[in-house]
Scaffold this motif. Structure first.
Motif, PDB file in Angstrom:
ATOM      1  N   ARG A 159       0.829  -1.202   0.000  1.00 46.36           N
ATOM      2  CA  ARG A 159       0.000   0.000   0.000  1.00 46.36           C
ATOM      3  C   ARG A 159       0.875   1.268   0.000  1.00 46.36           C
ATOM      4  O   ARG A 159       0.530   2.269  -0.657  1.00 46.36           O
ATOM      5  N   ASP A 160       1.987   1.208   0.733  1.00 48.97           N
ATOM      6  CA  ASP A 160       2.910   2.342   0.706  1.00 48.97           C
ATOM      7  C   ASP A 160       3.487   2.523  -0.696  1.00 48.97           C
ATOM      8  O   ASP A 160       3.615   3.645  -1.212  1.00 48.97           O
ATOM      9  N   ARG A 161       3.851   1.402  -1.319  1.00 49.21           N
ATOM     10  CA  ARG A 161       4.397   1.445  -2.676  1.00 49.21           C
ATOM     11  C   ARG A 161       3.362   1.997  -3.659  1.00 49.21           C
ATOM     12  O   ARG A 161       3.681   2.782  -4.551  1.00 49.21           O
ATOM     13  N   HIS A 162       2.146   1.586  -3.502  1.00 43.98           N
ATOM     14  CA  HIS A 162       1.075   2.056  -4.381  1.00 43.98           C
ATOM     15  C   HIS A 162       0.885   3.569  -4.247  1.00 43.98           C
ATOM     16  O   HIS A 162       0.659   4.281  -5.249  1.00 43.98           O
ATOM     17  N   GLU A 163       0.962   4.070  -3.032  1.00 41.85           N
ATOM     18  CA  GLU A 163       0.804   5.507  -2.822  1.00 41.85           C
ATOM     19  C   GLU A 163       1.914   6.292  -3.522  1.00 41.85           C
ATOM     20  O   GLU A 163       1.662   7.350  -4.127  1.00 41.85           O
TER      21      GLU A 163
ATOM     22  N   ASP B  33       1.035   8.838 -11.649  1.00 44.57           N
ATOM     23  CA  ASP B  33       0.187   8.056 -12.539  1.00 44.57           C
ATOM     24  C   ASP B  33      -0.769   8.963 -13.310  1.00 44.57           C
ATOM     25  O   ASP B  33      -1.485   9.762 -12.739  1.00 44.57           O
ATOM     26  N   SER B  34      -0.799   8.812 -14.647  1.00 47.59           N
ATOM     27  CA  SER B  34      -1.734   9.601 -15.467  1.00 47.59           C
ATOM     28  C   SER B  34      -2.538   8.718 -16.393  1.00 47.59           C
ATOM     29  O   SER B  34      -3.179   9.187 -17.314  1.00 47.59           O
ATOM     30  N   GLY B  35      -2.440   7.382 -16.197  1.00 51.95           N
ATOM     31  CA  GLY B  35      -3.121   6.448 -17.086  1.00 51.95           C
ATOM     32  C   GLY B  35      -4.609   6.392 -16.811  1.00 51.95           C
ATOM     33  O   GLY B  35      -5.104   6.889 -15.794  1.00 51.95           O
ATOM     34  N   PRO B  36      -5.313   5.795 -17.703  1.00 50.40           N
ATOM     35  CA  PRO B  36      -6.758   5.672 -17.548  1.00 50.40           C
ATOM     36  C   PRO B  36      -7.095   4.861 -16.294  1.00 50.40           C
ATOM     37  O   PRO B  36      -6.603   3.741 -16.115  1.00 50.40           O
ATOM     38  N   GLU B  37      -7.916   5.415 -15.417  1.00 49.86           N
ATOM     39  CA  GLU B  37      -8.255   4.754 -14.140  1.00 49.86           C
ATOM     40  C   GLU B  37      -8.987   3.443 -14.372  1.00 49.86           C
ATOM     41  O   GLU B  37      -8.722   2.454 -13.710  1.00 49.86           O
ATOM     42  N   THR B  38      -9.879   3.435 -15.339  1.00 50.30           N
ATOM     43  CA  THR B  38     -10.675   2.226 -15.575  1.00 50.30           C
ATOM     44  C   THR B  38      -9.816   1.076 -16.059  1.00 50.30           C
ATOM     45  O   THR B  38      -9.909  -0.052 -15.561  1.00 50.30           O
ATOM     46  N   ASP B  39      -8.925   1.371 -17.064  1.00 50.26           N
ATOM     47  CA  ASP B  39      -8.054   0.308 -17.582  1.00 50.26           C
ATOM     48  C   ASP B  39      -7.152  -0.232 -16.484  1.00 50.26           C
ATOM     49  O   ASP B  39      -6.906  -1.445 -16.375  1.00 50.26           O
ATOM     50  N   ARG B  40      -6.623   0.667 -15.691  1.00 47.14           N
ATOM     51  CA  ARG B  40      -5.700   0.256 -14.626  1.00 47.14           C
ATOM     52  C   ARG B  40      -6.408  -0.635 -13.601  1.00 47.14           C
ATOM     53  O   ARG B  40      -5.883  -1.650 -13.159  1.00 47.14           O
ATOM     54  N   SER B  41      -7.609  -0.229 -13.238  1.00 47.69           N
ATOM     55  CA  SER B  41      -8.365  -1.013 -12.259  1.00 47.69           C
ATOM     56  C   SER B  41      -8.746  -2.386 -12.809  1.00 47.69           C
ATOM     57  O   SER B  41      -8.626  -3.405 -12.135  1.00 47.69           O
TER      58      SER B  41
ATOM     59  N   ALA C 143       2.946  -0.348 -13.805  1.00 50.79           N
ATOM     60  CA  ALA C 143       3.593  -0.538 -12.503  1.00 50.79           C
ATOM     61  C   ALA C 143       2.577  -0.396 -11.380  1.00 50.79           C
ATOM     62  O   ALA C 143       2.545  -1.180 -10.414  1.00 50.79           O
ATOM     63  N   VAL C 144       1.735   0.645 -11.502  1.00 50.58           N
ATOM     64  CA  VAL C 144       0.695   0.839 -10.484  1.00 50.58           C
ATOM     65  C   VAL C 144      -0.264  -0.343 -10.478  1.00 50.58           C
ATOM     66  O   VAL C 144      -0.687  -0.856  -9.424  1.00 50.58           O
ATOM     67  N   THR C 145      -0.580  -0.766 -11.699  1.00 48.95           N
ATOM     68  CA  THR C 145      -1.516  -1.892 -11.813  1.00 48.95           C
ATOM     69  C   THR C 145      -0.944  -3.157 -11.183  1.00 48.95           C
ATOM     70  O   THR C 145      -1.665  -3.936 -10.533  1.00 48.95           O
ATOM     71  N   ASP C 146       0.374  -3.380 -11.410  1.00 48.66           N
ATOM     72  CA  ASP C 146       1.011  -4.555 -10.803  1.00 48.66           C
ATOM     73  C   ASP C 146       0.881  -4.518  -9.284  1.00 48.66           C
ATOM     74  O   ASP C 146       0.584  -5.537  -8.644  1.00 48.66           O
ATOM     75  N   VAL C 147       1.114  -3.316  -8.734  1.00 54.01           N
ATOM     76  CA  VAL C 147       1.023  -3.201  -7.270  1.00 54.01           C
ATOM     77  C   VAL C 147      -0.414  -3.424  -6.813  1.00 54.01           C
ATOM     78  O   VAL C 147      -0.677  -4.117  -5.822  1.00 54.01           O
ATOM     79  N   GLU C 148      -1.367  -2.813  -7.523  1.00 55.90           N
ATOM     80  CA  GLU C 148      -2.775  -2.992  -7.164  1.00 55.90           C
ATOM     81  C   GLU C 148      -3.184  -4.461  -7.263  1.00 55.90           C
ATOM     82  O   GLU C 148      -3.940  -4.976  -6.424  1.00 55.90           O
TER      83      GLU C 148
END
Length: 593
Positions: A179-183, A189-197, A401-406
């Motif tokens: 969670r710290d890494r994700h923050e 992060d500027s990618g599409p929120e929906t795709d990432r989720s 990268a964010v997606t991997d962490v999520e």
């Protein structure tokens, strides 16, 4: 607290009624006036006898007790006298205890066995035959197996607790780091929120599916191994379902009973003859001609002449037969034990086979469930892989990268939920260890108690006999010093420091010993807790003062004591029942008293 009884056509009483008060109740009358028939009527109400008046087709007893009212009816049929209604006692175990130890009339089996000089083991321990001890032990052993299996699982859960707790702690720490890494990553992060989720969810689904597949494959492997073991063990068990050891066991027990009777008969003959020779009293039983070369006697059984030496020689031969009879008893006892062991081994094998068949069926069903679940998990993994491939193209490296962490966070959260649930389940199982251990100990104690019950009752009966004997000897002036029951339940009396024959005792002394033996069973089987009344009849061998002493000894042991006396006996400090108003069947040519 009084009992009221109404009698019609029972034993020698055609019609009569009486009231029974708490404490002493003396039925005072001469012969043929219904004293013993009144005792038989009470036994009918209790449920231990069916003495329908001779020549009559039906009879009835109605009893009004403080807490209940009952009616017992008797009817003569082609098969014999049939009882209907609800007697005071309806449990077979209670009926047998009452018949043996509370209904002390002239036909009482314990008194009769003492009068006849018989071994008392079978009559004093007869109630044990009605408690189904073997069946109860088998039920408890099955319960013990069930509790033991559950306890083993609880102990295994306790062993796994530290590792499960450590896994939960580790996952919580890893999740916090993710969670710290994700923050940190989310700030750029500027990618599409929906795709990432969606990509994170797809990767999480893929990881969960792969983890599920791995667990199912391990479970399938373990289940197949256990199934193979159970099938192999089941194939090694050979049980004949048609085997029935009941006939063999009964035959072996009958052989044992016959051997015991033969031994007792031989021992009785030997002891009597040995006593005559030791006391040098051949002249008591036969004619003796004393000569210089030796005594000549006339055989008291066949009338032929024989020498004392010949009698002694025959006695020695009889001793050898007794030894042979004892060997036959031991051999028969060993046969009984052998058949019982075979029956127990057969039952254990049958139960083990049934358990294994059930276990194989459960494992086969579990294996089928695991394989279906594996197929479903593999299908979900393929779907998740396709979704990950499609969504990965829609995000850039930063978003990825964010997606991997999520994705990792979602996976760790799911894994933490599973670990926490497993930890909670293990804790619940482990907490039951003490309760299960206590339950298994209780079942073990019950099994031990049942297996030792006969020995304990036998010991208590002998102890109760000796206690009652010491108490009564302090009250009565008997011609013997003491009496006891041997380990084999033979009645032994001592006079002048030596063992004496029961045949040498007076009628009153034998009656006294009969009552003491019955009281031993009365105390060891707790008869007073079920039967609040004690019946005494036909004690003609005791003088007035001795009968008073016996009655005063019996009175504290029961709520109601009913006994019969002749008019010439002195009055008792209690209620007296007058049969003068009863209508009795004196013309039936039967002796009622």
């Amino acid at each position: 607290m009084t009992w009221t009884i109404d009698i019609e056509r029972i034993a020698g009483i055609l019609e009569g009624e009486a009231t029974i008060e708490p404490g002493l109740n003396a039925v005072r009358a001469s012969n043929w006036q219904g004293k013993s028939s009144f005792i038989a009527s009470l036994e009918t109400a209790l449920g231990v006898a069916t003495p329908l008046t001779e020549g009559r087709e039906n009879g009835r007893v109605r009893l009004e007790a403080p807490e209940e009212s009952l009616t017992v009816e008797l009817e003569r049929t082609a098969e014999g006298v049939v009882r209907s209604g609800t007697p005071y006692l309806d449990d077979e175990y209670d009926v047998v205890r009452a018949e043996l130890f509370a209904c002390l009339d002239e036909t009482n089996p314990v008194r009769r066995a003492v009068r006849n000089g018989e071994n008392l083991e079978s009559v004093l321990l007869e109630p044990l035959d009605f408690q189904n001890i073997d069946e109860r032990i088998a039920d408890l052993e099955r319960e013990r197996e069930r509790v033991g299996s559950t306890l083993s699982k609880a102990e295994e859960a306790a062993k796994r607790l530290p590792a499960a707790q450590e896994k939960v702690t580790r996952l919580e720490a890893e999740l916090a780091e993710l969670r710290d890494r994700h923050e940190e990553l989310s700030e750029g992060d500027s990618g599409p929120e929906t795709d990432r989720s969606d990509l994170a969810q797809a990767r999480s689904d893929r990881q969960q599916a792969e983890n599920r597949i791995e667990r199912l494959e391990r479970s399938i492997e373990r289940t197949e191994e256990r199934l193979a073991e159970k099938r192999a063990e089941l194939e090694g068990i050979d049980v004949d379902d048609d085997a029935d050891y009941a006939d063999d066991l009964e035959a072996a027990r009958e052989k044992l009973r016959t051997a015991k009777r033969d031994r007792e008969v031989l021992q009785s003959v030997y002891s009597a003859t040995e006593l005559v020779l030791e006391e040098n009293r051949l002249d008591l039983v036969t004619d003796v001609e004393r000569e210089v070369t030796g005594d000549t006697v006339v055989c008291w059984t066949c009338g032929s002449e024989a020498s004392r030496a010949g009698v002694e020689e025959r006695l020695d031969g009889l001793g050898e037969r007794i030894a042979t009879a004892r060997a036959r008893v031991e051999s028969a006892r060993a046969s009984v034990e052998n058949v019982e062991a075979k029956r127990e081994n057969h039952e254990q094998a049958r139960r083990r086979r049934d358990d294994l068949e059930a276990a194989v069926a459960d494992l086969e069903e579990t294996l089928a469930d695991h394989r279906r679940s594996l197929e479903s998990a593999q299908h979900r993994r393929e779907e998740a892989i396709e979704r990950v491939e499609d969504l990965s193209e829609a995000v850039d490296e930063t978003v990825e990268a964010v997606t991997d962490v999520e994705s990792e966070i979602k996976y760790r959260e799911a894994e933490l939920d599973d670990a926490a649930a497993e930890l909670s389940q293990l804790e619940d199982r482990a907490r039951r260890r003490e309760t299960l251990a206590d339950e298994r100990e209780r079942v073990d104690d019950e099994i031990t108690e049942l297996r030792n019950r006969k020995d304990r009752i036998a010991f208590e009966a002998r102890e109760a006999f000796e206690t009652a004997m010491r108490d009564l000897l302090s009250r009565f002036d008997t011609g013997f010093e003491t009496a006891r029951l041997t380990g084999d339940f033979d009645l032994v009396v001592a006079r002048d420091g030596r063992e004496a024959s029961l045949d040498a005792l007076s009628e009153g002394e034998l009656e006294l010993l009969g009552f003491v033996a019955a009281l031993a069973g009365y105390e060891s089987f707790d008869v007073a807790e079920t039967v609040p009344i004690l019946l005494v009849d036909s004690v003609g061998g005791l003088a007035d003062d001795n009968l008073h002493t016996l009655i005063s000894y019996l009175e504290p042991r029961t709520d109601y004591l009913v006994f019969t006396v002749y008019p010439e006996y002195a009055a008792f400090d209690g209620a007296e029942i007058d049969p003068s108003e009863w209508r009795v069947a004196t013309d039936l040519r039967r002796v009622d008293d």
